[in-house]
Design a protein around this motif. Structure first.
Motif, mmCIF file in Angstrom:
data_model
loop_
_atom_site.group_PDB
_atom_site.id
_atom_site.type_symbol
_atom_site.label_atom_id
_atom_site.label_comp_id
_atom_site.label_asym_id
_atom_site.label_seq_id
_atom_site.Cartn_x
_atom_site.Cartn_y
_atom_site.Cartn_z
ATOM 1 N N ARG A 119 0.831 -1.193 0.000
ATOM 2 C CA ARG A 119 0.000 0.000 0.000
ATOM 3 C C ARG A 119 0.868 1.246 0.000
ATOM 4 N N PRO A 120 0.505 2.275 -0.747
ATOM 5 C CA PRO A 120 1.317 3.480 -0.839
ATOM 6 C C PRO A 120 1.605 4.111 0.517
ATOM 7 N N ALA A 121 0.655 4.071 1.433
ATOM 8 C CA ALA A 121 0.855 4.735 2.714
ATOM 9 C C ALA A 121 2.044 4.169 3.452
ATOM 10 N N ALA A 122 2.245 2.832 3.354
ATOM 11 C CA ALA A 122 3.356 2.236 4.065
ATOM 12 C C ALA A 122 4.645 2.337 3.261
ATOM 13 N N ALA A 123 4.515 2.513 1.963
ATOM 14 C CA ALA A 123 5.691 2.490 1.103
ATOM 15 C C ALA A 123 6.620 3.658 1.385
ATOM 16 N N VAL A 124 6.137 4.740 1.956
ATOM 17 C CA VAL A 124 6.979 5.906 2.170
ATOM 18 C C VAL A 124 7.724 5.833 3.489
ATOM 19 N N CYS A 125 7.469 4.784 4.287
ATOM 20 C CA CYS A 125 8.118 4.700 5.589
ATOM 21 C C CYS A 125 9.624 4.558 5.424
ATOM 22 N N GLN A 126 10.365 5.257 6.226
ATOM 23 C CA GLN A 126 11.822 5.204 6.180
ATOM 24 C C GLN A 126 12.359 4.939 7.584
ATOM 25 N N GLY A 127 11.834 3.914 8.237
ATOM 26 C CA GLY A 127 12.181 3.630 9.618
ATOM 27 C C GLY A 127 13.555 3.006 9.746
ATOM 28 N N PRO A 128 13.827 2.363 10.902
ATOM 29 C CA PRO A 128 15.129 1.746 11.130
ATOM 30 C C PRO A 128 15.423 0.746 10.025
ATOM 31 N N MET A 129 16.426 1.021 9.205
ATOM 32 C CA MET A 129 16.673 0.220 8.019
ATOM 33 C C MET A 129 18.017 -0.489 8.112
ATOM 34 N N VAL A 130 18.152 -1.539 7.325
ATOM 35 C CA VAL A 130 19.406 -2.259 7.208
ATOM 36 C C VAL A 130 19.634 -2.504 5.727
ATOM 37 N N ALA A 131 20.857 -2.358 5.275
ATOM 38 C CA ALA A 131 21.171 -2.548 3.858
ATOM 39 C C ALA A 131 21.301 -4.034 3.558
ATOM 40 N N ARG A 132 20.467 -4.526 2.670
ATOM 41 C CA ARG A 132 20.561 -5.909 2.215
ATOM 42 C C ARG A 132 20.506 -5.911 0.700
ATOM 43 N N GLN A 154 8.701 -3.783 2.920
ATOM 44 C CA GLN A 154 9.695 -4.665 2.328
ATOM 45 C C GLN A 154 10.573 -5.195 3.462
ATOM 46 N N LEU A 155 10.481 -6.490 3.715
ATOM 47 C CA LEU A 155 11.130 -7.069 4.883
ATOM 48 C C LEU A 155 12.644 -6.897 4.852
ATOM 49 N N ARG A 156 13.229 -6.838 3.656
ATOM 50 C CA ARG A 156 14.684 -6.727 3.571
ATOM 51 C C ARG A 156 15.201 -5.376 4.053
ATOM 52 N N LEU A 157 14.287 -4.397 4.220
ATOM 53 C CA LEU A 157 14.697 -3.078 4.686
ATOM 54 C C LEU A 157 14.634 -2.935 6.202
ATOM 55 N N VAL A 158 14.129 -3.957 6.878
ATOM 56 C CA VAL A 158 13.910 -3.866 8.320
ATOM 57 C C VAL A 158 15.072 -4.513 9.069
ATOM 58 N N ARG A 159 15.611 -3.796 10.043
ATOM 59 C CA ARG A 159 16.693 -4.332 10.863
ATOM 60 C C ARG A 159 16.113 -5.302 11.874
ATOM 61 N N GLY A 160 16.652 -6.530 11.914
ATOM 62 C CA GLY A 160 16.156 -7.544 12.828
ATOM 63 C C GLY A 160 16.892 -7.523 14.158
ATOM 64 N N SER A 161 16.155 -7.623 15.243
ATOM 65 C CA SER A 161 16.754 -7.604 16.577
ATOM 66 C C SER A 161 16.817 -8.988 17.201
ATOM 67 N N GLU A 170 8.158 -6.879 16.718
ATOM 68 C CA GLU A 170 8.504 -5.578 17.296
ATOM 69 C C GLU A 170 9.333 -4.733 16.324
ATOM 70 N N ASP A 171 10.139 -5.403 15.491
ATOM 71 C CA ASP A 171 10.953 -4.681 14.518
ATOM 72 C C ASP A 171 10.083 -4.014 13.460
ATOM 73 N N LEU A 172 8.988 -4.689 13.075
ATOM 74 C CA LEU A 172 8.052 -4.080 12.136
ATOM 75 C C LEU A 172 7.385 -2.856 12.754
ATOM 76 N N ASP A 173 7.011 -2.968 14.043
ATOM 77 C CA ASP A 173 6.385 -1.838 14.732
ATOM 78 C C ASP A 173 7.347 -0.662 14.813
ATOM 79 N N ALA A 174 8.621 -0.954 15.120
ATOM 80 C CA ALA A 174 9.616 0.117 15.217
ATOM 81 C C ALA A 174 9.851 0.779 13.869
#
Length: 426
Positions: A119-132, A154-161, A170-174
């Motif tokens: 969805r476009p609304a979530a696509a603009v999120c630039q939260g805690p990211m990790v380069a993959r 996009q799961l590859r952009l989310v930093r896993g804890s 929790e990482d998705l929420d953050a």
């Protein structure tokens, strides 16, 4: 330190070779026991290859899309201790190359819609990211992957804890929380010219689907038949049963009613519940009704099989359809669960459209397609009333099934659904 060599396992069923579909690790990665290293593709099912050891990946034995023999070296892992490397294994496996692997791309097969775009609304999120890398699949449970898909992340952009970088809920929420404060992408970017191109390698399940669809359309003489059905009565019955028994027995969708209608109609049309061996020129009619239920998964269209539908109640069918669909979507369906169907039911759900032309699931000779339910004004006994209407778009192998028989078969299903009490009258 030693080297632990993992060879392509014998998956059974006499399979001598499998296709390497996707790597989940790369050279240099640290892995833990039971972590999924790769996906391999048999004729029917995707199989995960887990790591039996802790260690560091030092070499990969093949590239995605490569067909590998059972017993060939799949991956080498550096471990504490002596490892299991034998003298006969000393010729080094193919090292990982820099050739980029195309990311998974959903497609439409047999008129099944691809998984919805984020969805476009979530696509603009630039939260805690990790380069993959684009092809790198982060560690995450099926539940987390579905949650990310629902949120448009996009799961590859989310930093896993989690352990070894595993992505948690929790990482998705953050990621979302931080993204809300930075969601200010320029509007002009939406109108910028694009000249990029992307080449998608057709491998794994997508290759198998393409081969099966091409084979089916080349070998069978397809013809389709569309019939309109008034499902008002069956929907009222379904709602009543869910209200009365839903809490104790589970909710019913329309699919178990359709399975029941198939079973009853096939008593008078056994030629539809058949397989055609066109090489031997033999038609095999079966008493058992094994209904394939076409299911969209992350890796493409799969057809898990509800076995002996003729012996199942509505709730038994509903539970088995749900179990098989979940197994297929999570990539856990076994080879046996994905083979042996005698007739297939394919539903496009809410995206069903008005008409579709489903492709036969060879060697079957009939496939029944379900389109979406819509409310329309209809003339009933001279009065205009609002009714719930649905089309059945079905295909048959004209080498085996005559047009008249196909029409009568679908008309029989129509009669059963429009007068739902007849589904249960013996």
């Amino acid at each position: 330190m030693g080297t632990h060599v993992i060879k392509m396992p014998d998956i059974g069923e006499g399979i001598a070779e499998v296709e390497l579909s996707q790597w989940h690790v790369k050279v240099g990665d640290l892995v833990v026991e039971d972590q999924v290293l790769a996906d391999v593709m048999t004729d029917k099912a995707m199989v995960d290859i887990p790591s039996p050891v802790h260690g560091k990946v030092i070499a990969l034995g093949g590239q995605p899309g490569e067909v590998m023999a059972v017993g060939s070296i799949l991956i080498s892992i550096e471990v504490e201790g002596a490892g299991n490397l034998k003298e006969s294994d000393k010729p080094a496996p193919v090292a990982a190359k820099e050739t980029p692997v195309a990311p998974k791309v959903e497609a439409v097969v047999e008129n099944k819609p691809a998984v919805a775009a984020p969805r476009p609304a979530a696509a603009v999120c630039q939260g805690p990211m990790v380069a993959r890398e684009a092809d790198e699949r982060p560690l995450a449970s099926p539940a987390v992957r579905k949650h990310a898909l629902d949120l448009g992340i996009q799961l590859r952009l989310v930093r896993g804890s989690g352990p070894v970088g595993r992505v948690l809920h929790e990482d998705l929420d953050a990621y979302l929380a931080q993204g809300q404060s930075n969601a200010s992408a320029p509007v002009a970017a939406a109108y910028a010219q694009r000249n990029d191109e992307e080449q998608i390698q057709v491998i794994g399940m997508r290759r198998k689907i393409a081969q099966r669809m091409q084979d089916a359309t080349q070998r069978a003489a397809h013809f389709s038949y569309v019939e309109e059905i008034d499902v008002t009565a069956i929907e009222e019955l379904r709602a009543h049963l869910n209200e009365k028994h839903g809490a104790s027995r589970g909710k019913l969708t329309l699919l178990p009613f359709l399975v029941r209608a198939l079973v009853v109609a096939l008593r008078d049309f056994p030629q539809m519940n058949a397989r055609y061996d066109d090489e031997a020129q033999v038609i095999t009619r079966l008493g058992a009704v094994h209904v394939g239920v076409a299911t969209q998964s992350d890796v493409g269209l799969m057809v898990p099989v509800v076995r002996h539908a003729e012996a199942r109640s509505l709730w038994d069918s509903a539970a088995e359809i749900s179990r098989l669909a979940n197994a297929a979507r999570n990539g856990k369906a076994s080879r046996d669960e994905l083979s042996g169907s005698t007739i297939t039911l394919t539903s496009l759900g809410a995206l069903g459209g008005i008409v579709s032309t489903p492709v036969l699931n060879l060697p079957e000779v009939a496939i029944v397609g379900v389109n979406k339910i819509v409310e329309r004004p209809m003339v009933v006994k001279g009065q205009v009333v609002i009714r719930k209407m649905m089309n059945l778009s079905s295909s048959f192998d004209h080498r085996v099934v005559d047009g008249m028989d196909a029409a009568l078969f679908i008309q029989a299903i129509r009669g059963l659904l429009e007068q739902p009490a007849t589904l249960f009258v013996e």
